[in-house]
Design a protein around this motif. Sequence first.
Motif, mmCIF file in Angstrom:
data_model
loop_
_atom_site.group_PDB
_atom_site.id
_atom_site.type_symbol
_atom_site.label_atom_id
_atom_site.label_comp_id
_atom_site.label_asym_id
_atom_site.label_seq_id
_atom_site.Cartn_x
_atom_site.Cartn_y
_atom_site.Cartn_z
ATOM 1 N N GLU A 256 0.836 -1.204 0.000
ATOM 2 C CA GLU A 256 0.000 0.000 0.000
ATOM 3 C C GLU A 256 0.873 1.258 0.000
ATOM 4 O O GLU A 256 0.618 2.210 -0.738
ATOM 5 C CB GLU A 256 -0.884 -0.037 1.249
ATOM 6 C CG GLU A 256 -2.045 0.912 1.222
ATOM 7 C CD GLU A 256 -2.965 0.689 2.410
ATOM 8 O OE1 GLU A 256 -3.761 1.582 2.673
ATOM 9 O OE2 GLU A 256 -2.868 -0.367 3.073
ATOM 10 N N LEU A 257 1.922 1.255 0.827
ATOM 11 C CA LEU A 257 2.821 2.405 0.896
ATOM 12 C C LEU A 257 3.567 2.588 -0.431
ATOM 13 O O LEU A 257 3.761 3.704 -0.900
ATOM 14 C CB LEU A 257 3.827 2.215 2.037
ATOM 15 C CG LEU A 257 3.229 2.262 3.450
ATOM 16 C CD1 LEU A 257 4.277 1.820 4.472
ATOM 17 C CD2 LEU A 257 2.717 3.648 3.792
ATOM 18 N N PHE A 258 3.958 1.461 -1.043
ATOM 19 C CA PHE A 258 4.663 1.527 -2.329
ATOM 20 C C PHE A 258 3.768 2.134 -3.404
ATOM 21 O O PHE A 258 4.196 2.983 -4.188
ATOM 22 C CB PHE A 258 5.107 0.127 -2.770
ATOM 23 C CG PHE A 258 5.543 0.078 -4.216
ATOM 24 C CD1 PHE A 258 6.767 0.616 -4.603
ATOM 25 C CD2 PHE A 258 4.715 -0.472 -5.188
ATOM 26 C CE1 PHE A 258 7.155 0.588 -5.935
ATOM 27 C CE2 PHE A 258 5.095 -0.497 -6.518
ATOM 28 C CZ PHE A 258 6.326 0.031 -6.892
ATOM 29 N N ILE A 259 2.497 1.705 -3.440
ATOM 30 C CA ILE A 259 1.561 2.220 -4.448
ATOM 31 C C ILE A 259 1.401 3.733 -4.300
ATOM 32 O O ILE A 259 1.326 4.468 -5.275
ATOM 33 C CB ILE A 259 0.199 1.498 -4.348
ATOM 34 C CG1 ILE A 259 0.337 0.048 -4.844
ATOM 35 C CG2 ILE A 259 -0.886 2.221 -5.135
ATOM 36 C CD1 ILE A 259 0.753 -0.088 -6.304
ATOM 37 N N ARG A 260 1.345 4.206 -3.061
ATOM 38 C CA ARG A 260 1.210 5.651 -2.837
ATOM 39 C C ARG A 260 2.444 6.404 -3.340
ATOM 40 O O ARG A 260 2.324 7.435 -3.996
ATOM 41 C CB ARG A 260 0.994 5.930 -1.355
ATOM 42 C CG ARG A 260 -0.357 5.446 -0.901
ATOM 43 C CD ARG A 260 -0.669 5.980 0.457
ATOM 44 N NE ARG A 260 -2.012 5.557 0.826
ATOM 45 C CZ ARG A 260 -2.621 5.945 1.914
ATOM 46 N NH1 ARG A 260 -2.025 6.765 2.732
ATOM 47 N NH2 ARG A 260 -3.829 5.532 2.198
ATOM 48 N N ARG A 261 3.618 5.878 -2.994
ATOM 49 C CA ARG A 261 4.851 6.533 -3.456
ATOM 50 C C ARG A 261 4.945 6.459 -4.981
ATOM 51 O O ARG A 261 5.350 7.416 -5.641
ATOM 52 C CB ARG A 261 6.072 5.862 -2.817
ATOM 53 C CG ARG A 261 6.213 6.143 -1.324
ATOM 54 C CD ARG A 261 7.610 5.782 -0.825
ATOM 55 N NE ARG A 261 7.888 4.371 -1.001
ATOM 56 C CZ ARG A 261 7.628 3.442 -0.078
ATOM 57 N NH1 ARG A 261 7.091 3.790 1.072
ATOM 58 N NH2 ARG A 261 7.909 2.179 -0.306
ATOM 59 N N PHE A 262 4.544 5.312 -5.528
ATOM 60 C CA PHE A 262 4.551 5.111 -6.980
ATOM 61 C C PHE A 262 3.638 6.129 -7.659
ATOM 62 O O PHE A 262 4.021 6.762 -8.644
ATOM 63 C CB PHE A 262 4.085 3.681 -7.287
ATOM 64 C CG PHE A 262 3.814 3.421 -8.744
ATOM 65 C CD1 PHE A 262 4.854 3.172 -9.623
ATOM 66 C CD2 PHE A 262 2.517 3.442 -9.237
ATOM 67 C CE1 PHE A 262 4.606 2.928 -10.963
ATOM 68 C CE2 PHE A 262 2.256 3.210 -10.574
ATOM 69 C CZ PHE A 262 3.305 2.957 -11.441
ATOM 70 N N ALA A 263 2.416 6.316 -7.122
ATOM 71 C CA ALA A 263 1.448 7.246 -7.712
ATOM 72 C C ALA A 263 1.969 8.678 -7.673
ATOM 73 O O ALA A 263 1.764 9.460 -8.599
ATOM 74 C CB ALA A 263 0.110 7.153 -6.982
ATOM 75 N N ALA A 264 2.689 9.026 -6.600
ATOM 76 C CA ALA A 264 3.213 10.384 -6.454
ATOM 77 C C ALA A 264 4.272 10.694 -7.516
ATOM 78 O O ALA A 264 4.394 11.827 -7.979
ATOM 79 C CB ALA A 264 3.799 10.565 -5.058
#
Length: 647
Positions: A256-264
């Motif tokens: 979940e944290l990776f997806i957020r950083r990825f989206a940013a």
Amino acid sequence: MAETTVHDHTHHHENEDHDHADHDHGDASSFKTYIPAITSFVMLLLGVVLDNLIKNDFFNTYLRLAWYILAYLPVGLPVLREVYETASKGQIFTEFLLMSLATIGAFGIGEYPEGVAVMLFYTIGELFQGAAVSRATKNIKALLDVRPDTASVYRNSVYQIVKPDTVLVDETIQIKVGEKVPLDGELLSEISSFNTAALTGESKPRTIRKGEPVLAGMLNLDKVIELKVKKEFKDSSLARILDLVQNATSRKAKTELFIRRFAAVYTPIIFFLALALVLVPFLFVPDYQFKVWLYRALVFLVVSCPCALVISIPLGYFGGIGAASANGILFKGSNFLDLITKVDTVVLDKTGTLTHGVFKVQKLVSALPEDEFLGYLVALESKSTHPIAKAIVAYAAAKNWVFASDIAEIAGMGLRGVVNGKVILAGNARLLKKFGIDYPVDLDQIPESIVMVAVDEVYAGYVLIADEIKSDAQDTIKCLQGAGIKQIVLLSGDKLSIVKKVAQELGIQTYHGDLLPEDKVSRLEALQKNKTGKIAFVGDGINDAPVLALSDIGIAMGAMGSDAAIETADVVIQTDQPSKIVTAIAIGKATKKVVFQNITLAFVVKAAVLILGAGGLATMWEAVFADVGVALLAILNAVRIQKMKFL
């Protein structure tokens, strides 16, 4: 009210106040929330009909533009407002900006219906997300519903209705039939039945007797009862559970944290790639047409929107936490849903985890008639407060007791007294040896606690007292082994002979007894040096708190477990059933599988349509499917966790 769902989406990004988030999700299920989307849909449908079926020149004027702008505003305004609000916080490149640019750009090149359709389907995706989150939170809301508003407390010789948080420890409260228990306490009445479903997920009523604990949130089914309050409202089991579940979403899984950083990082890259798709062909394409390449860039923007990932990944974990709470298991964060799937070693405490932690008479051996034997024994033991004495008295509750006189306690050995003129001894082997009484030597080999009885200096028999193994303990060990757990270890402070017997009954190969709390810690540290995967420790006592904290994932038995163990643990099993360990692992694996499916689906479909869109082979409608369609499929897939059946 589409604004509500967009705000929900922002909550996923910014981890804002949970109460606000819960409120928004609740709104997602009301009809008002759907009015803007319905309005836009009806106007879009009428616009398409006027465009294609009714050939009317007057609609091809500014009236057509005005019509589609009016169709766009109910769903577009909330998103445009989000662009402004997020930009004012320094977050410029968001999916809100991508959707706004794509739809306004579609209006700029005269593709009005497509501009409305993209924003409409984006809003529908948000509404689906809101409904899905509402479903995932229904178990949390069920807990909120069982939180009692009042308590009937005994003050000044009468019962007064007060707020539960004003009741003090050791005050007496009364609970009528059908009422919820407002605070944790000890039952003063003889016996009653309680529905514990809100706390444990178990539908079967539970019988509780005088002196036993009753927890806040239980429903009294039987008769008017009285409790002595043992904890303040803020420290009650129910308040603690609510706090655990409501805060669970703040501890994010690595995915979940990776997806957020990825989206940013991903969103600004997509923006500049779309810009390049408009401008770069001007330098290389002989018959460059700005409108054609702008359309392709807009398709690219819509397809690239990371909604499916940003929505469905947190929703998958949220669904896992919801499914677990429905099964009486509380994960303190979605990161522990991930961690539990990597466990290959399970370390178990014995007392209270695999056994009930309550002494019971398992066997009675005597040459005397049972009633006579029990009469002598209970006459002495009824005067003692020792747990073993209580177990004997409970076993003989229906028998006729006789009176004992001259009772004397012999420290560390047992009791001596006179019953019906006969001298009775009741205690361990050392007591009989002290008085020079012979007994069968094979009794010294019995690992469990035994109470021997002698009548007038002659051995008369014994009762065997043991802690009962929980009914699902054996199946739990088999299922853990079947679920790929490589090593199961039993650690206990109980004497080694008893630990060995329990381990052999359950099929556990590695076991250690006679352990102090620091010994358990050193045993766990030794395991951690040689580990390949993660280690889970399951316990319930105060002495288990250090090991729970040290393990990769600590699992506490929550119904009867100590506060220290529950506070330290990462996962709390509300039913005290060891089989729920298997259920927790199954839910973790199901959640991980769904999240992986969603990531794969989103990337594969988006990559395919991106390539087609850049080459001019995909229109805005395909882009809508690639974005909103994939998001909807991902959401529906995440919701599946709620419907899955677990052990």
